[in-house]
Design a protein around this motif. Sequence first.
Motif, PDB file in Angstrom:
ATOM      1  N   GLU A 100      34.672  32.023 -23.205  1.00 48.63           N
ATOM      2  CA  GLU A 100      33.487  31.913 -24.063  1.00 48.63           C
ATOM      3  C   GLU A 100      33.752  32.558 -25.424  1.00 48.63           C
ATOM      4  O   GLU A 100      33.295  32.076 -26.457  1.00 48.63           O
ATOM      5  CB  GLU A 100      32.302  32.578 -23.369  1.00 48.63           C
TER       6      GLU A 100
ATOM      7  N   ASP B 209      35.449  42.720  -9.598  1.00 41.09           N
ATOM      8  CA  ASP B 209      35.481  41.771  -8.469  1.00 41.09           C
ATOM      9  C   ASP B 209      35.627  40.336  -8.976  1.00 41.09           C
ATOM     10  O   ASP B 209      36.285  39.513  -8.346  1.00 41.09           O
ATOM     11  CB  ASP B 209      34.180  41.866  -7.646  1.00 41.09           C
ATOM     12  N   LEU B 210      35.006  40.048 -10.122  1.00 41.20           N
ATOM     13  CA  LEU B 210      35.101  38.689 -10.671  1.00 41.20           C
ATOM     14  C   LEU B 210      36.513  38.398 -11.156  1.00 41.20           C
ATOM     15  O   LEU B 210      37.009  37.286 -11.046  1.00 41.20           O
ATOM     16  CB  LEU B 210      34.101  38.516 -11.821  1.00 41.20           C
TER      17      LEU B 210
ATOM     18  N   PRO C  22      26.416  39.272 -16.634  1.00 43.18           N
ATOM     19  CA  PRO C  22      26.826  40.676 -16.703  1.00 43.18           C
ATOM     20  C   PRO C  22      26.157  41.516 -15.625  1.00 43.18           C
ATOM     21  O   PRO C  22      25.087  41.162 -15.140  1.00 43.18           O
ATOM     22  CB  PRO C  22      26.356  41.113 -18.092  1.00 43.18           C
ATOM     23  N   SER C  23      26.809  42.585 -15.246  1.00 50.34           N
ATOM     24  CA  SER C  23      26.239  43.453 -14.223  1.00 50.34           C
ATOM     25  C   SER C  23      26.174  44.884 -14.737  1.00 50.34           C
ATOM     26  O   SER C  23      26.705  45.196 -15.789  1.00 50.34           O
ATOM     27  CB  SER C  23      27.112  43.397 -12.970  1.00 50.34           C
TER      28      SER C  23
ATOM     29  N   LYS D 260      30.080  47.674 -28.630  1.00 48.37           N
ATOM     30  CA  LYS D 260      29.764  48.744 -27.678  1.00 48.37           C
ATOM     31  C   LYS D 260      28.672  48.291 -26.717  1.00 48.37           C
ATOM     32  O   LYS D 260      28.508  48.849 -25.657  1.00 48.37           O
ATOM     33  CB  LYS D 260      29.368  49.992 -28.443  1.00 48.37           C
TER      34      LYS D 260
ATOM     35  N   PRO E  51      28.124  43.501 -22.384  1.00 38.82           N
ATOM     36  CA  PRO E  51      27.723  43.787 -21.002  1.00 38.82           C
ATOM     37  C   PRO E  51      28.917  44.046 -20.096  1.00 38.82           C
ATOM     38  O   PRO E  51      29.997  43.502 -20.322  1.00 38.82           O
ATOM     39  CB  PRO E  51      26.999  42.509 -20.580  1.00 38.82           C
ATOM     40  N   HIS E  52      28.684  44.859 -19.108  1.00 36.77           N
ATOM     41  CA  HIS E  52      29.745  45.170 -18.154  1.00 36.77           C
ATOM     42  C   HIS E  52      29.958  43.992 -17.201  1.00 36.77           C
ATOM     43  O   HIS E  52      29.013  43.330 -16.788  1.00 36.77           O
ATOM     44  CB  HIS E  52      29.352  46.411 -17.352  1.00 36.77           C
ATOM     45  N   VAL E  53      31.200  43.738 -16.859  1.00 38.35           N
ATOM     46  CA  VAL E  53      31.515  42.710 -15.848  1.00 38.35           C
ATOM     47  C   VAL E  53      32.328  43.390 -14.754  1.00 38.35           C
ATOM     48  O   VAL E  53      33.308  44.079 -15.041  1.00 38.35           O
ATOM     49  CB  VAL E  53      32.334  41.554 -16.468  1.00 38.35           C
ATOM     50  N   ASP E  54      31.910  43.196 -13.520  1.00 39.93           N
ATOM     51  CA  ASP E  54      32.627  43.822 -12.406  1.00 39.93           C
ATOM     52  C   ASP E  54      34.042  43.282 -12.271  1.00 39.93           C
ATOM     53  O   ASP E  54      34.282  42.087 -12.470  1.00 39.93           O
ATOM     54  CB  ASP E  54      31.882  43.566 -11.090  1.00 39.93           C
TER      55      ASP E  54
ATOM     56  N   ASN F 152      36.850  36.980 -17.485  1.00 39.06           N
ATOM     57  CA  ASN F 152      35.985  35.810 -17.327  1.00 39.06           C
ATOM     58  C   ASN F 152      35.194  35.479 -18.598  1.00 39.06           C
ATOM     59  O   ASN F 152      34.694  34.381 -18.755  1.00 39.06           O
ATOM     60  CB  ASN F 152      35.016  36.025 -16.166  1.00 39.06           C
TER      61      ASN F 152
ATOM     62  N   LYS G  88      42.072  51.559 -28.264  1.00 42.39           N
ATOM     63  CA  LYS G  88      41.151  50.423 -28.286  1.00 42.39           C
ATOM     64  C   LYS G  88      40.412  50.351 -29.629  1.00 42.39           C
ATOM     65  O   LYS G  88      40.271  49.276 -30.215  1.00 42.39           O
ATOM     66  CB  LYS G  88      40.148  50.556 -27.134  1.00 42.39           C
TER      67      LYS G  88
ATOM     68  N   LEU H 144      28.666  37.337 -27.992  1.00 34.70           N
ATOM     69  CA  LEU H 144      29.861  37.302 -27.167  1.00 34.70           C
ATOM     70  C   LEU H 144      31.146  37.060 -27.939  1.00 34.70           C
ATOM     71  O   LEU H 144      32.219  37.366 -27.475  1.00 34.70           O
ATOM     72  CB  LEU H 144      29.717  36.226 -26.091  1.00 34.70           C
TER      73      LEU H 144
END
Lengths: 462, 223
Positions: A117, A142-143, B4-5, A134, A137-140, A113, A96, A128
């Motif tokens: 953007e 589930d989305l 974000p979560s 680093k 933000p974290h995105v689950d 998702n 990465k 974004l």
Amino acid sequence: MRLDYSGKKNGMKYHIITLGCQMNSSDSERVQTVIESLGFSATDNENDADLIGIIACSVRQKAIDKVYSRVYKWNKWKNKRNLLTFVSGCILPADKEKFLKLFDFVFHTNELNLFPEMLKNYGIVTPLHVQETKARPHVDIDLFWLIKPNYQNKFEAYIPIQNGCDKFCTYCAVPYTRGREVSRSSDDILKELERLVNLNYKSITLLGQNVNSYGLDKKGSEISFAQLLAQIGEFGFKSGKEFWVYFTSPHPRDMGEDVIQTIAKYKHLGKQIHLPVQSGDDKVLIRMNRQHGMSEYRKIVDSIRKHLPDATLFTDIIVGFTGETEEQFENTRKAMHEFRYNMAYIAMYSPRPGAASSRWDDDIPLDIKKERFHALSEDLRLETSAYNKTMIGKIYRLLVRDTDRKMGYLSGQTEGKITVRFKSDDLALIGQFVNVKITSAADFSVQGDLIQVLETKVVENV
Amino acid sequence: MIKPSVEKNVRISNLIDIRKLTNSAFVLRFEKHDLSFTAGQHIALGIPDIIDTREYSIYSAENDEAMEVLIKEVEEGFMSPKFGKLVVGQKVKVMKPVGYFTINKDYLQSKRFVFIASGTGIAPFHSIIKSYPDINYSILHGIRTSEEAYERNEYTAGKYIACTSRDKNGDFHGRVTDYLQQNSIDTQAIYYLCGNYEMIDEAYGILEKAGVKPENLKAEVYF
């Protein structure tokens, strides 16, 4: 001039390359949905594409080498035309870091998702737009699962039910690329399944790196894998439709009796079990950190034979794993005959970057690995050949999948995923169930005569 | 825009304490937050803003208010030297505990456990013994020199046997496999082996040959 990468006004095209396993193929279907929602249309020719992406697989060195060779080429093209590139999928942290310098966008599948953007803001300095920071933000995940996939087949589909792996087999890097096990909501899974069945899909495979550890990460707040299968079975019964549901890949450690009994209870749950053994030797299994021995594996197969006497059994095997002795390999050969596999995906061991075993000596010479591969393949051939001969004279339900290599024939699979060909040039049968009487058997496939075309409704197994 | 979560499987913890055990080995103690675990499990440990993490067995007890890991600094390593440079108050990234190298609680009262470790492979056993102090156990620790007998006073006297291969200051001079070959083996005990594969391979062979049933042999190699 800043280009509009929404794709909508420019008739822009995208080209996507998917490497690796079924999980990546499934992820790719969701990535394509998002890109097409931006107005891009797919092209098979990368020369025509304005956006090129790879769903990568760091787990296999060859696959990752392919990524590097492609992106160097594309980056040269950028001197002559506008082109954006992205990479997603199974990526090791070390890869990465390197990809950040080579691709315009690098994102985890759970961050899909955010991709629209990122594209929209490309060229504008915002938190974004940055390929990867680093601090992003974290995105689950589930989305990600909520995105409707762009299914690549009209009658066979994958449904991801779980992501990540907690098993840490020493030859595998998946825990380092996909992280801890996370289960998808059973409501979402059942909704996707219902949608597919209503669209007349006939073969649906539940996917996960450790598909049968489904629900364990939720510690009681989600149903178990056996309960999920039971709900699918109940739905199948009520639906009045005929379809088969499979799952892959399970881990023997989580293969409880409840799962096997549930498969036995419901006709829509395909009577084909994929149970990776990897080696038939206890010490090799320890070195692989498989968390079970042969005695536990044997108990599971005994249970399958007891509750699912007609089920076929598939497996995965690695030959020439670090330190594997002749005696240990012979134990794997014995296992092949003891468990009478209908199919075994045999791989010669090669170290995978990031996996624990990549730090060990790959001390089995290639010519020995090849010898073992051929010997075990021959053992498999004997088993499949013997089984296939028992099919002669019997009638099997078949899902017709494609034209056969032999002119004038179609090819399909039984509920147990044995490949059968039969004489027919009626392409309308592809994607339909038919009944075929088996007339002859080869080592890895059988041939039969078409005796009945079935309507899409529940009929008793023959 | 997607909201974000917080990553559900990750906690950011303050480093509470660092116990230097040898020139290269140390225990990191950090906030546990809501992370529960079963003794024998492992976590992924990282440093915020560094993409890599490393798996470590948990060293502390299940009901300890903080969490600990035992780390040996690998000179050429990528992460362990970075962990070695941390100071109290800095933050670490902790990914939720997972793993199957745990004991069957049904046997806690009725069985004897023999734990066999090489080097930092002792960490899961330390966690098990501190979590279940009444457990009937003995522990064989394969190390090079007696200074690597990490916090040996934590174990009940006589139950911890340091097998030192490069000095004679341990309880037994030689490797754990030498110890097994020179002493009687309890074939009814449950054996847990953790560490490098060479030790596990040899010890497993000795125990199996002595009559220990495969189902009573549990092993976890370093990964």
